[in-house]
Scaffold this motif. Structure first.
Motif, PDB file in Angstrom:
ATOM      1  N   ALA A 139       0.865  -1.183   0.000  1.00  0.00           N
ATOM      2  CA  ALA A 139       0.000   0.000   0.000  1.00  0.00           C
ATOM      3  C   ALA A 139       0.898   1.227   0.000  1.00  0.00           C
ATOM      4  O   ALA A 139       1.952   1.234   0.650  1.00  0.00           O
ATOM      5  N   PRO A 140       0.532   2.283  -0.719  1.00  0.00           N
ATOM      6  CA  PRO A 140       1.361   3.498  -0.708  1.00  0.00           C
ATOM      7  C   PRO A 140       1.476   4.058   0.712  1.00  0.00           C
ATOM      8  O   PRO A 140       0.555   3.902   1.517  1.00  0.00           O
ATOM      9  N   PRO A 141       2.598   4.691   1.011  1.00  0.00           N
ATOM     10  CA  PRO A 141       2.750   5.269   2.350  1.00  0.00           C
ATOM     11  C   PRO A 141       1.816   6.463   2.529  1.00  0.00           C
ATOM     12  O   PRO A 141       1.385   7.082   1.557  1.00  0.00           O
ATOM     13  N   GLY A 142       1.528   6.752   3.777  1.00  0.00           N
ATOM     14  CA  GLY A 142       0.720   7.926   4.091  1.00  0.00           C
ATOM     15  C   GLY A 142       1.543   9.197   3.931  1.00  0.00           C
ATOM     16  O   GLY A 142       2.699   9.158   3.489  1.00  0.00           O
ATOM     17  N   PRO A 143       0.954  10.336   4.284  1.00  0.00           N
ATOM     18  CA  PRO A 143       1.689  11.609   4.170  1.00  0.00           C
ATOM     19  C   PRO A 143       2.945  11.595   5.048  1.00  0.00           C
ATOM     20  O   PRO A 143       2.939  11.031   6.136  1.00  0.00           O
ATOM     21  N   LEU A 144       4.004  12.221   4.538  1.00  0.00           N
ATOM     22  CA  LEU A 144       5.272  12.266   5.273  1.00  0.00           C
ATOM     23  C   LEU A 144       5.243  13.346   6.339  1.00  0.00           C
ATOM     24  O   LEU A 144       4.853  14.483   6.054  1.00  0.00           O
ATOM     25  N   PRO A 145       5.693  13.011   7.549  1.00  0.00           N
ATOM     26  CA  PRO A 145       5.898  14.078   8.537  1.00  0.00           C
ATOM     27  C   PRO A 145       6.970  15.037   8.014  1.00  0.00           C
ATOM     28  O   PRO A 145       7.887  14.620   7.299  1.00  0.00           O
ATOM     29  N   ILE A 146       6.886  16.305   8.374  1.00  0.00           N
ATOM     30  CA  ILE A 146       7.817  17.320   7.860  1.00  0.00           C
ATOM     31  C   ILE A 146       9.266  16.966   8.177  1.00  0.00           C
ATOM     32  O   ILE A 146      10.151  17.142   7.344  1.00  0.00           O
ATOM     33  N   GLU A 147       9.525  16.425   9.377  1.00  0.00           N
ATOM     34  CA  GLU A 147      10.921  16.118   9.704  1.00  0.00           C
ATOM     35  C   GLU A 147      11.457  14.968   8.860  1.00  0.00           C
ATOM     36  O   GLU A 147      12.644  14.913   8.571  1.00  0.00           O
ATOM     37  N   GLN A 148      10.595  14.053   8.431  1.00  0.00           N
ATOM     38  CA  GLN A 148      11.037  12.973   7.550  1.00  0.00           C
ATOM     39  C   GLN A 148      11.466  13.546   6.202  1.00  0.00           C
ATOM     40  O   GLN A 148      12.504  13.174   5.662  1.00  0.00           O
ATOM     41  N   SER A 149      10.703  14.454   5.699  1.00  0.00           N
ATOM     42  CA  SER A 149      11.058  15.115   4.437  1.00  0.00           C
ATOM     43  C   SER A 149      12.357  15.906   4.587  1.00  0.00           C
ATOM     44  O   SER A 149      13.225  15.870   3.720  1.00  0.00           O
ATOM     45  N   ASP A 150      12.498  16.631   5.709  1.00  0.00           N
ATOM     46  CA  ASP A 150      13.724  17.399   5.966  1.00  0.00           C
ATOM     47  C   ASP A 150      14.944  16.489   6.039  1.00  0.00           C
ATOM     48  O   ASP A 150      16.011  16.818   5.508  1.00  0.00           O
ATOM     49  N   LEU A 151      14.799  15.345   6.711  1.00  0.00           N
ATOM     50  CA  LEU A 151      15.926  14.418   6.823  1.00  0.00           C
ATOM     51  C   LEU A 151      16.323  13.844   5.470  1.00  0.00           C
ATOM     52  O   LEU A 151      17.509  13.762   5.151  1.00  0.00           O
ATOM     53  N   ALA A 152      15.345  13.445   4.677  1.00  0.00           N
ATOM     54  CA  ALA A 152      15.657  12.895   3.355  1.00  0.00           C
ATOM     55  C   ALA A 152      16.361  13.944   2.495  1.00  0.00           C
ATOM     56  O   ALA A 152      17.338  13.641   1.805  1.00  0.00           O
ATOM     57  N   THR A 153      15.894  15.175   2.573  1.00  0.00           N
ATOM     58  CA  THR A 153      16.525  16.261   1.821  1.00  0.00           C
ATOM     59  C   THR A 153      17.963  16.473   2.283  1.00  0.00           C
ATOM     60  O   THR A 153      18.875  16.610   1.464  1.00  0.00           O
ATOM     61  N   LEU A 154      18.181  16.478   3.596  1.00  0.00           N
ATOM     62  CA  LEU A 154      19.537  16.626   4.135  1.00  0.00           C
ATOM     63  C   LEU A 154      20.450  15.528   3.609  1.00  0.00           C
ATOM     64  O   LEU A 154      21.566  15.808   3.159  1.00  0.00           O
ATOM     65  N   LEU A 155      20.000  14.296   3.663  1.00  0.00           N
ATOM     66  CA  LEU A 155      20.832  13.176   3.240  1.00  0.00           C
ATOM     67  C   LEU A 155      21.243  13.304   1.779  1.00  0.00           C
ATOM     68  O   LEU A 155      22.405  13.095   1.429  1.00  0.00           O
ATOM     69  N   LEU A 156      20.306  13.671   0.944  1.00  0.00           N
ATOM     70  CA  LEU A 156      20.623  13.798  -0.483  1.00  0.00           C
ATOM     71  C   LEU A 156      21.435  15.049  -0.785  1.00  0.00           C
ATOM     72  O   LEU A 156      22.378  15.018  -1.568  1.00  0.00           O
ATOM     73  N   TRP A 157      21.085  16.154  -0.155  1.00  0.00           N
ATOM     74  CA  TRP A 157      21.762  17.428  -0.417  1.00  0.00           C
ATOM     75  C   TRP A 157      23.191  17.394   0.074  1.00  0.00           C
ATOM     76  O   TRP A 157      24.122  17.775  -0.636  1.00  0.00           O
ATOM     77  N   ARG A 158      23.392  16.927   1.289  1.00  0.00           N
ATOM     78  CA  ARG A 158      24.728  16.906   1.863  1.00  0.00           C
ATOM     79  C   ARG A 158      25.495  15.621   1.596  1.00  0.00           C
ATOM     80  O   ARG A 158      26.684  15.547   1.831  1.00  0.00           O
ATOM     81  N   GLY A 159      24.780  14.594   1.153  1.00  0.00           N
ATOM     82  CA  GLY A 159      25.385  13.274   1.055  1.00  0.00           C
ATOM     83  C   GLY A 159      26.333  13.062  -0.094  1.00  0.00           C
ATOM     84  O   GLY A 159      27.230  12.244  -0.015  1.00  0.00           O
ATOM     85  N   GLY A 160      26.132  13.753  -1.195  1.00  0.00           N
ATOM     86  CA  GLY A 160      27.058  13.634  -2.303  1.00  0.00           C
ATOM     87  C   GLY A 160      26.741  12.564  -3.320  1.00  0.00           C
ATOM     88  O   GLY A 160      27.551  12.274  -4.179  1.00  0.00           O
ATOM     89  N   ARG A 161      25.563  11.966  -3.244  1.00  0.00           N
ATOM     90  CA  ARG A 161      25.191  10.938  -4.215  1.00  0.00           C
ATOM     91  C   ARG A 161      23.759  11.193  -4.695  1.00  0.00           C
ATOM     92  O   ARG A 161      22.933  11.707  -3.965  1.00  0.00           O
ATOM     93  N   THR A 162      23.476  10.750  -5.934  1.00  0.00           N
ATOM     94  CA  THR A 162      22.121  10.897  -6.468  1.00  0.00           C
ATOM     95  C   THR A 162      21.625   9.596  -7.086  1.00  0.00           C
ATOM     96  O   THR A 162      20.636   9.604  -7.809  1.00  0.00           O
ATOM     97  N   SER A 163      22.266   8.484  -6.810  1.00  0.00           N
ATOM     98  CA  SER A 163      21.876   7.194  -7.376  1.00  0.00           C
ATOM     99  C   SER A 163      20.515   6.759  -6.833  1.00  0.00           C
ATOM    100  O   SER A 163      20.012   7.310  -5.849  1.00  0.00           O
ATOM    101  N   ASP A 164      19.951   5.745  -7.468  1.00  0.00           N
ATOM    102  CA  ASP A 164      18.706   5.167  -6.951  1.00  0.00           C
ATOM    103  C   ASP A 164      18.896   4.708  -5.509  1.00  0.00           C
ATOM    104  O   ASP A 164      18.052   4.953  -4.658  1.00  0.00           O
ATOM    105  N   GLU A 165      20.024   4.037  -5.248  1.00  0.00           N
ATOM    106  CA  GLU A 165      20.279   3.547  -3.896  1.00  0.00           C
ATOM    107  C   GLU A 165      20.310   4.699  -2.893  1.00  0.00           C
ATOM    108  O   GLU A 165      19.780   4.584  -1.798  1.00  0.00           O
ATOM    109  N   ALA A 166      20.934   5.805  -3.265  1.00  0.00           N
ATOM    110  CA  ALA A 166      20.995   6.956  -2.359  1.00  0.00           C
ATOM    111  C   ALA A 166      19.589   7.497  -2.084  1.00  0.00           C
ATOM    112  O   ALA A 166      19.255   7.813  -0.938  1.00  0.00           O
ATOM    113  N   ARG A 167      18.768   7.582  -3.112  1.00  0.00           N
ATOM    114  CA  ARG A 167      17.385   8.061  -2.910  1.00  0.00           C
ATOM    115  C   ARG A 167      16.598   7.090  -2.033  1.00  0.00           C
ATOM    116  O   ARG A 167      15.863   7.506  -1.148  1.00  0.00           O
ATOM    117  N   TRP A 168      16.738   5.804  -2.309  1.00  0.00           N
ATOM    118  CA  TRP A 168      16.032   4.809  -1.492  1.00  0.00           C
ATOM    119  C   TRP A 168      16.507   4.873  -0.048  1.00  0.00           C
ATOM    120  O   TRP A 168      15.704   4.894   0.874  1.00  0.00           O
TER     121      TRP A 168
END
Length: 179
Positions: A65-94
């Motif tokens: 089943a699709p996930p429900g709405p994301l809490p704001i901090e979950q979105s912020d954390l995912a953005t931090l990981l991708l922005w500061r993390g240095g990778r854009t691969s599928d694995e990095a997004r997952w």
């Protein structure tokens, strides 16, 4: 351990083992009634199916089943990981989605992921988010480090991770920082 076997656990084999551990943990949580698999991992069904096809072929997933709405901090954390993390691969997004979602849980992040140790989590982050790993120069607990980065980015000085107040190990994380 010879160099060949050490190398085996630093690349694709390590990713495969880590992904299998994360998926197994989430499947156990789903079986225990803790939520739907996509919600537990913060992934859309198509992304979860692609992750499984790549890292755990042959694993049969339950109906997704699709996930429900994301809490704001979950979105912020995912953005931090991708922005500061240095990778854009599928694995990095997952992984950004999974780490962000699991960081909202009550235990240490490595435990909430189902990994065998904090060192495993550190190596996973180093492989997929090398710049973020390099920025953790004081070897902070990862949840604390993520939340501190977000807080600093927004002009704060000290922000707690979501479950620090109830954690029995709070003195270990919030004592004097080691040099």
């Amino acid at each position: 351990m010879n160099q060949w076997s050490a190398d085996l656990f630093t690349g694709a084999a390590a990713d495969r083992a880590d992904m299998a551990a994360i998926l197994a943990h989430a499947l156990r949580e789903q079986a225990a009634g803790r939520g739907e698999l996509c919600d537990l991992l913060g992934l859309e069904p198509a992304a979860l199916e692609a992750l499984v096809a790549r890292w755990c072929p042959g694993l049969t997933l339950p109906a997704l089943a699709p996930p429900g709405p994301l809490p704001i901090e979950q979105s912020d954390l995912a953005t931090l990981l991708l922005w500061r993390g240095g990778r854009t691969s599928d694995e990095a997004r997952w992984l950004a989605a999974i780490l962000a979602r699991r960081a909202l849980e009550a235990s240490h992040l490595w435990e909430d992921l189902g990994l065998p140790s904090r060192a495993h989590l550190g190596r996973l982050i180093e492989r997929h988010f090398p710049r973020l790993h390099a920025a953790n120069t004081r070897n902070m607990r990862w949840k604390r480090f993520f939340y501190r980065q977000i807080c600093t980015d927004h002009g704060g000085t000290m922000c707690l991770a979501p479950n620090c107040e109830a954690c029995a190990e709070q003195p270990l994380c919030f004592g004097p920082d080691a040099d």
